[in-house]
Design a protein around this motif. Structure first.
Motif, mmCIF file in Angstrom:
data_model
loop_
_atom_site.group_PDB
_atom_site.id
_atom_site.type_symbol
_atom_site.label_atom_id
_atom_site.label_comp_id
_atom_site.label_asym_id
_atom_site.label_seq_id
_atom_site.Cartn_x
_atom_site.Cartn_y
_atom_site.Cartn_z
ATOM 1 N N TRP A 85 0.829 -1.203 0.000
ATOM 2 C CA TRP A 85 0.000 0.000 0.000
ATOM 3 C C TRP A 85 0.866 1.257 0.000
ATOM 4 O O TRP A 85 0.611 2.196 -0.773
ATOM 5 N N TYR A 86 1.893 1.288 0.853
ATOM 6 C CA TYR A 86 2.730 2.488 0.942
ATOM 7 C C TYR A 86 3.499 2.740 -0.357
ATOM 8 O O TYR A 86 3.696 3.896 -0.752
ATOM 9 N N GLU A 87 3.927 1.683 -1.031
ATOM 10 C CA GLU A 87 4.585 1.860 -2.335
ATOM 11 C C GLU A 87 3.607 2.461 -3.351
ATOM 12 O O GLU A 87 3.953 3.377 -4.095
ATOM 13 N N LYS A 92 1.148 6.867 -6.606
ATOM 14 C CA LYS A 92 -0.069 7.502 -7.112
ATOM 15 C C LYS A 92 -0.573 8.651 -6.246
ATOM 16 O O LYS A 92 -1.360 9.473 -6.707
ATOM 17 N N GLY A 93 -0.169 8.669 -4.976
ATOM 18 C CA GLY A 93 -0.723 9.617 -4.018
ATOM 19 C C GLY A 93 -1.751 8.923 -3.149
ATOM 20 O O GLY A 93 -2.670 8.286 -3.675
ATOM 21 N N ALA A 94 -1.586 9.032 -1.830
ATOM 22 C CA ALA A 94 -2.483 8.344 -0.898
ATOM 23 C C ALA A 94 -3.930 8.774 -1.102
ATOM 24 O O ALA A 94 -4.854 7.970 -0.971
ATOM 25 N N ASP A 95 -4.130 10.039 -1.450
ATOM 26 C CA ASP A 95 -5.490 10.546 -1.644
ATOM 27 C C ASP A 95 -6.164 9.976 -2.888
ATOM 28 O O ASP A 95 -7.377 10.077 -3.050
ATOM 29 N N LYS A 96 -5.386 9.360 -3.760
ATOM 30 C CA LYS A 96 -5.940 8.759 -4.984
ATOM 31 C C LYS A 96 -6.330 7.295 -4.772
ATOM 32 O O LYS A 96 -6.915 6.673 -5.648
ATOM 33 N N LEU A 97 -5.995 6.747 -3.613
ATOM 34 C CA LEU A 97 -6.287 5.345 -3.340
ATOM 35 C C LEU A 97 -7.577 5.205 -2.543
ATOM 36 O O LEU A 97 -7.772 5.872 -1.531
ATOM 37 N N ARG A 98 -8.416 4.317 -2.995
ATOM 38 C CA ARG A 98 -9.638 3.976 -2.258
ATOM 39 C C ARG A 98 -9.282 3.052 -1.088
ATOM 40 O O ARG A 98 -9.864 3.136 -0.010
ATOM 41 N N ALA A 99 -8.316 2.161 -1.317
ATOM 42 C CA ALA A 99 -7.877 1.223 -0.280
ATOM 43 C C ALA A 99 -7.121 1.958 0.824
ATOM 44 O O ALA A 99 -6.456 2.958 0.570
ATOM 45 N N LYS A 100 -7.234 1.470 2.029
ATOM 46 C CA LYS A 100 -6.516 2.008 3.189
ATOM 47 C C LYS A 100 -5.866 0.843 3.943
ATOM 48 O O LYS A 100 -6.303 -0.296 3.840
ATOM 49 N N VAL A 101 -4.850 1.156 4.740
ATOM 50 C CA VAL A 101 -4.184 0.137 5.549
ATOM 51 C C VAL A 101 -4.889 0.049 6.897
ATOM 52 O O VAL A 101 -5.224 1.070 7.503
ATOM 53 N N PHE A 148 15.567 -0.074 1.371
ATOM 54 C CA PHE A 148 14.402 -0.865 1.787
ATOM 55 C C PHE A 148 13.353 0.021 2.452
ATOM 56 O O PHE A 148 12.160 -0.174 2.251
ATOM 57 N N ALA A 149 13.801 0.989 3.239
ATOM 58 C CA ALA A 149 12.864 1.875 3.925
ATOM 59 C C ALA A 149 12.197 2.844 2.955
ATOM 60 O O ALA A 149 10.969 2.961 2.918
ATOM 61 N N GLU A 150 12.997 3.528 2.145
ATOM 62 C CA GLU A 150 12.468 4.605 1.314
ATOM 63 C C GLU A 150 11.778 4.111 0.047
ATOM 64 O O GLU A 150 10.769 4.674 -0.365
ATOM 65 N N GLU A 151 12.318 3.059 -0.568
ATOM 66 C CA GLU A 151 11.767 2.598 -1.844
ATOM 67 C C GLU A 151 10.720 1.496 -1.690
ATOM 68 O O GLU A 151 9.714 1.507 -2.384
ATOM 69 N N THR A 152 10.976 0.533 -0.828
ATOM 70 C CA THR A 152 10.025 -0.573 -0.694
ATOM 71 C C THR A 152 9.141 -0.444 0.540
ATOM 72 O O THR A 152 8.264 -1.264 0.762
ATOM 73 N N LYS A 153 9.386 0.588 1.346
ATOM 74 C CA LYS A 153 8.548 0.920 2.518
ATOM 75 C C LYS A 153 8.548 -0.173 3.585
ATOM 76 O O LYS A 153 7.602 -0.299 4.365
ATOM 77 N N GLU A 154 9.613 -0.968 3.623
ATOM 78 C CA GLU A 154 9.761 -1.964 4.676
ATOM 79 C C GLU A 154 10.449 -1.318 5.882
ATOM 80 O O GLU A 154 10.965 -0.211 5.789
ATOM 81 N N TYR A 155 10.446 -2.022 6.991
ATOM 82 C CA TYR A 155 11.090 -1.495 8.195
ATOM 83 C C TYR A 155 12.573 -1.846 8.184
ATOM 84 O O TYR A 155 12.921 -3.024 8.160
#
Length: 199
Positions: A85-87, A92-101, A148-155
């Motif tokens: 989701w974060y990728e 696309k922009g979080a505001d453009k996504l209908r799905a949420k985490v 991994f943090a910035e591009e794939t949004k993993e911890y």
């Protein structure tokens, strides 16, 4: 619209029939089922899987396909890792996504925090060990961990790398308490998934 569940156990309730997406061949789904087996036992996990199967979940090839299905409204909920989701939100922009985490609370098996690891074989020859150590050191470097943090949004777990902006702090999550070394019974998990018709 159905409210997000408080537990992965809620997904066997009638209100979720035909509304769930999952990627049965994905390693994270299989690790989650293995984690449930470790936490709650084989009998309880098999019962849950049968209940989920009875609710007619939709199988997809990948977690990205699951996310797209939720975002398009094809399903109401998808079982997947947060970073997909974060990728997509970064793209696309979080505001453009209908799905949420939605993070599951209180040690729920659906809130498993898994790890990607690297290991060195004890029996490798000297040259192989040197190459393997170099690769492992690179993966644990600040540069790789930042990627991994910035591009794939993993911890990231190595020193010198911060998690991506917007991703909740790792210590704010409430995962189940589990020794990840116990997630080594994948063969039994696959057999169970096949037995109940989930793969």
């Amino acid at each position: 619209m159905t409210a997000p569940p408080d537990s992965v156990h809620d997904l066997v309730k009638p209100e979720w029939k035909g509304k769930i997406g999952y990627a049965p061949a994905n390693a994270s789904f299989q690790a989650f089922v293995t984690g449930m087996r470790v936490l709650e036992g084989d009998e309880a996990t098999r019962t849950w899987l049968k209940g989920l199967k009875a609710n007619s979940p939709k199988a997809y090839e990948s977690n990205l396909n699951v996310l797209d299905a939720v975002d398009s409204g094809e399903v109401s909920l998808g079982l997947l890792n947060h970073y997909y989701w974060y990728e997509k939100a970064a793209e696309k922009g979080a505001d453009k996504l209908r799905a949420k985490v939605h993070y599951l609370p209180k040690g729920d098996p659906g809130g498993l925090v898994n790890v990607a690891g690297v290991g060195l074989l004890k029996g490798a020859d000297k040259q192989q060990s040197a190459y393997a150590r170099k690769a492992a050191d690179f993966l644990l470097s600040a540069e790789s961990q930042r990627y991994f943090a910035e591009e794939t949004k993993e911890y990231p777990l190595a020193a010198g790398a911060e998690q991506a902006e917007g991703v909740p702090p790792l210590d704010s999550l409430q995962p189940p308490q589990i020794d990840l070394g116990q997630l080594d019974s994948l063969k039994a998990t696959l057999a169970m998934l096949q037995d109940v018709g989930m793969v």
